[in-house]
Design a protein around this motif. Structure first.
Motif, PDB file in Angstrom:
ATOM      1  N   THR A   1      46.143  47.877  48.392  1.00 24.46           N
ATOM      2  CA  THR A   1      45.783  47.131  49.597  1.00 24.46           C
ATOM      3  C   THR A   1      45.324  48.093  50.682  1.00 24.46           C
ATOM      4  N   GLY A   2      44.298  47.693  51.404  1.00 33.26           N
ATOM      5  CA  GLY A   2      43.867  48.447  52.571  1.00 33.26           C
ATOM      6  C   GLY A   2      43.035  49.672  52.291  1.00 33.26           C
ATOM      7  N   ARG A   3      42.536  49.853  51.057  1.00 36.22           N
ATOM      8  CA  ARG A   3      41.704  51.016  50.753  1.00 36.22           C
ATOM      9  C   ARG A   3      40.418  50.567  50.081  1.00 36.22           C
ATOM     10  N   VAL A   4      39.368  51.350  50.288  1.00 29.04           N
ATOM     11  CA  VAL A   4      38.067  51.089  49.662  1.00 29.04           C
ATOM     12  C   VAL A   4      37.576  52.388  49.039  1.00 29.04           C
ATOM     13  N   GLN A   5      36.639  52.247  48.100  1.00 27.39           N
ATOM     14  CA  GLN A   5      36.026  53.413  47.467  1.00 27.39           C
ATOM     15  C   GLN A   5      34.655  53.648  48.092  1.00 27.39           C
ATOM     16  N   LEU A   6      34.473  54.858  48.602  1.00 29.36           N
ATOM     17  CA  LEU A   6      33.256  55.213  49.339  1.00 29.36           C
ATOM     18  C   LEU A   6      32.481  56.258  48.548  1.00 29.36           C
ATOM     19  N   ALA A   7      31.211  55.960  48.252  1.00 34.55           N
ATOM     20  CA  ALA A   7      30.353  56.882  47.497  1.00 34.55           C
ATOM     21  C   ALA A   7      29.578  57.759  48.473  1.00 34.55           C
ATOM     22  N   LEU A   8      29.697  59.066  48.304  1.00 33.93           N
ATOM     23  CA  LEU A   8      29.032  60.022  49.192  1.00 33.93           C
ATOM     24  C   LEU A   8      28.052  60.866  48.382  1.00 33.93           C
ATOM     25  N   PRO A   9      26.782  60.961  48.818  1.00 27.17           N
ATOM     26  CA  PRO A   9      25.814  61.817  48.118  1.00 27.17           C
ATOM     27  C   PRO A   9      25.930  63.264  48.613  1.00 27.17           C
ATOM     28  N   VAL A  10      26.176  64.169  47.678  1.00 25.20           N
ATOM     29  CA  VAL A  10      26.343  65.577  48.017  1.00 25.20           C
ATOM     30  C   VAL A  10      25.466  66.397  47.086  1.00 25.20           C
ATOM     31  N   GLN A  11      24.812  67.408  47.625  1.00 27.07           N
ATOM     32  CA  GLN A  11      24.025  68.283  46.770  1.00 27.07           C
ATOM     33  C   GLN A  11      24.953  69.089  45.865  1.00 27.07           C
ATOM     34  N   ALA A  12      24.509  69.303  44.623  1.00 27.95           N
ATOM     35  CA  ALA A  12      25.367  69.940  43.620  1.00 27.95           C
ATOM     36  C   ALA A  12      25.844  71.317  44.059  1.00 27.95           C
ATOM     37  N   GLY A  13      25.057  72.020  44.850  1.00 31.57           N
ATOM     38  CA  GLY A  13      25.452  73.342  45.307  1.00 31.57           C
ATOM     39  C   GLY A  13      26.602  73.322  46.284  1.00 31.57           C
ATOM     40  N   TYR A  14      26.949  72.149  46.774  1.00 33.51           N
ATOM     41  CA  TYR A  14      28.034  72.024  47.748  1.00 33.51           C
ATOM     42  C   TYR A  14      29.186  71.193  47.200  1.00 33.51           C
ATOM     43  N   VAL A  15      29.235  71.073  45.886  1.00 35.41           N
ATOM     44  CA  VAL A  15      30.345  70.422  45.194  1.00 35.41           C
ATOM     45  C   VAL A  15      30.983  71.457  44.278  1.00 35.41           C
ATOM     46  N   PRO A  16      32.296  71.703  44.359  1.00 33.95           N
ATOM     47  CA  PRO A  16      32.941  72.669  43.464  1.00 33.95           C
ATOM     48  C   PRO A  16      32.697  72.305  41.999  1.00 33.95           C
ATOM     49  N   PRO A  17      32.356  73.269  41.165  1.00 38.01           N
ATOM     50  CA  PRO A  17      32.076  72.963  39.749  1.00 38.01           C
ATOM     51  C   PRO A  17      33.251  72.309  39.027  1.00 38.01           C
ATOM     52  N   SER A  18      34.474  72.599  39.469  1.00 35.05           N
ATOM     53  CA  SER A  18      35.654  72.060  38.786  1.00 35.05           C
ATOM     54  C   SER A  18      36.127  70.733  39.367  1.00 35.05           C
ATOM     55  N   LEU A  19      35.357  70.139  40.253  1.00 34.28           N
ATOM     56  CA  LEU A  19      35.789  68.902  40.890  1.00 34.28           C
ATOM     57  C   LEU A  19      35.949  67.792  39.851  1.00 34.28           C
ATOM     58  N   THR A  20      37.123  67.178  39.831  1.00 37.50           N
ATOM     59  CA  THR A  20      37.409  66.112  38.881  1.00 37.50           C
ATOM     60  C   THR A  20      38.145  64.983  39.593  1.00 37.50           C
ATOM     61  N   ARG A  21      38.234  63.886  38.887  1.00 36.38           N
ATOM     62  CA  ARG A  21      38.954  62.719  39.379  1.00 36.38           C
ATOM     63  C   ARG A  21      40.419  63.049  39.643  1.00 36.38           C
ATOM     64  N   GLY A  22      40.951  62.516  40.736  1.00 33.33           N
ATOM     65  CA  GLY A  22      42.351  62.703  41.067  1.00 33.33           C
ATOM     66  C   GLY A  22      42.620  63.841  42.031  1.00 33.33           C
ATOM     67  N   GLN A  23      41.644  64.724  42.272  1.00 35.38           N
ATOM     68  CA  GLN A  23      41.852  65.814  43.214  1.00 35.38           C
ATOM     69  C   GLN A  23      41.717  65.314  44.648  1.00 35.38           C
ATOM     70  N   LEU A  24      42.378  66.016  45.558  1.00 36.89           N
ATOM     71  CA  LEU A  24      42.266  65.711  46.980  1.00 36.89           C
ATOM     72  C   LEU A  24      41.192  66.599  47.596  1.00 36.89           C
ATOM     73  N   VAL A  25      40.325  66.002  48.421  1.00 35.07           N
ATOM     74  CA  VAL A  25      39.219  66.752  49.000  1.00 35.07           C
ATOM     75  C   VAL A  25      39.098  66.451  50.492  1.00 35.07           C
ATOM     76  N   ASP A  26      38.540  67.418  51.215  1.00 31.89           N
ATOM     77  CA  ASP A  26      38.013  67.218  52.555  1.00 31.89           C
ATOM     78  C   ASP A  26      36.498  67.219  52.435  1.00 31.89           C
ATOM     79  N   VAL A  27      35.835  66.401  53.250  1.00 37.14           N
ATOM     80  CA  VAL A  27      34.381  66.350  53.243  1.00 37.14           C
ATOM     81  C   VAL A  27      33.890  66.657  54.665  1.00 37.14           C
ATOM     82  N   TYR A  28      32.956  67.607  54.749  1.00 36.29           N
ATOM     83  CA  TYR A  28      32.399  68.031  56.038  1.00 36.29           C
ATOM     84  C   TYR A  28      30.929  67.632  56.112  1.00 36.29           C
TER      85      TYR A  28
END
Length: 241
Positions: free
Chosen positions: A129-156
């Motif tokens: 309850t009270g949460r939504v899934q938000l899709a953010l477009p990020v260039q591949a060079g600014y996404v960690p190669p090991s990024l996987t589902r379940g990790q916690l991230v900050d987005v700048y």
């Protein structure tokens, strides 16, 4: 001339009879005593040993099937079938504290982090309850190669054309998402056509009331994803971050 042995009961010269030896007296065969005390005790000992052994074997195999995490999952992650695996473990009196495989947890939200291989406790589940899934477009060079589902991230959001921002975009660096669990990562390829400017879609789970603010803060700027470690500290900004 041949001498004949006297026959039993024959009379010797002189009128004296040979005595006939008495044969052995027949003994009456006794029927077996099935209620013999030693036999009963032996049977009872054998039965007792079998029962004790069966009880020990049954107790040693008193396992229950419960769910365990297949990867590190951060708080706020909406569970799906690939996040969990069924395992059989012996829990004794604490079995009720963990989620049995008879209950399907898909769609439930984690209220705390669960590590890979950890049994899924009932206390770590919330209703979605009270949460939504938000899709953010990020260039591949600014996404960690090991990024996987379940990790916690900050987005700048950064006003840098190299990160995908238009040349006219202004403003400083702003953190638009804090400690959000990653729900999915798509669009990142490993082929020869994949480049650092390839757009990767990073889906994060955020409170429903924050979605509009996040989109407003982007303001046409490029995005940079930073992964947090298990203690919640930002540790990875990607290959070019």
């Amino acid at each position: 001339m041949a001498v004949r042995s006297p026959t039993p009961g024959a009379v010797r010269p002189g009128g004296v009879d040979d005595p006939v030896p008495a044969g052995p007296r027949p003994r009456r065969v006794r029927p077996p005593r099935w209620l013999d005390l030693r036999l009963v005790l032996g049977v009872l000992l054998v039965l007792g040993s079998v029962l004790v052994g069966a009880r020990v074997v049954t107790a040693s195999d008193a396992t229950v099937p419960v769910w365990a995490a297949t990867a590190d999952l951060g708080p706020g992650t909406v569970l799906d079938r690939d996040d969990l695996v069924a395992v059989s473990v012996r829990l004794d009196d604490v079995a009720r504290a963990y989620l049995a495989t008879s209950t399907r947890p898909e769609g439930r939200v984690l209220s705390r982090a669960v590590r890979v291989g950890e049994l899924l406790p009932r206390s770590a589940l919330d209703e979605p309850t009270g949460r939504v899934q938000l899709a953010l477009p990020v260039q591949a060079g600014y996404v960690p190669p090991s990024l996987t589902r379940g990790q916690l991230v900050d987005v700048y959001a950064v006003a840098d054309p190299a990160a995908g921002a238009p040349a006219a975009a202004g403003g400083d660096v702003d953190r638009i998402v804090t400690a959000a669990p990653v729900q999915a990562v798509s669009g990142r390829g490993d082929g020869v056509l994949s480049t650092a400017t390839t757009t990767v879609q990073v889906v994060v789970s955020v409170p429903a009331g924050d979605a509009a603010d996040v989109l407003g803060l982007i303001g046409g700027r490029g995005l940079v994803v930073v992964v947090r470690d298990a203690a919640g500290t930002a540790v990875d900004t990607g290959p070019t971050g």
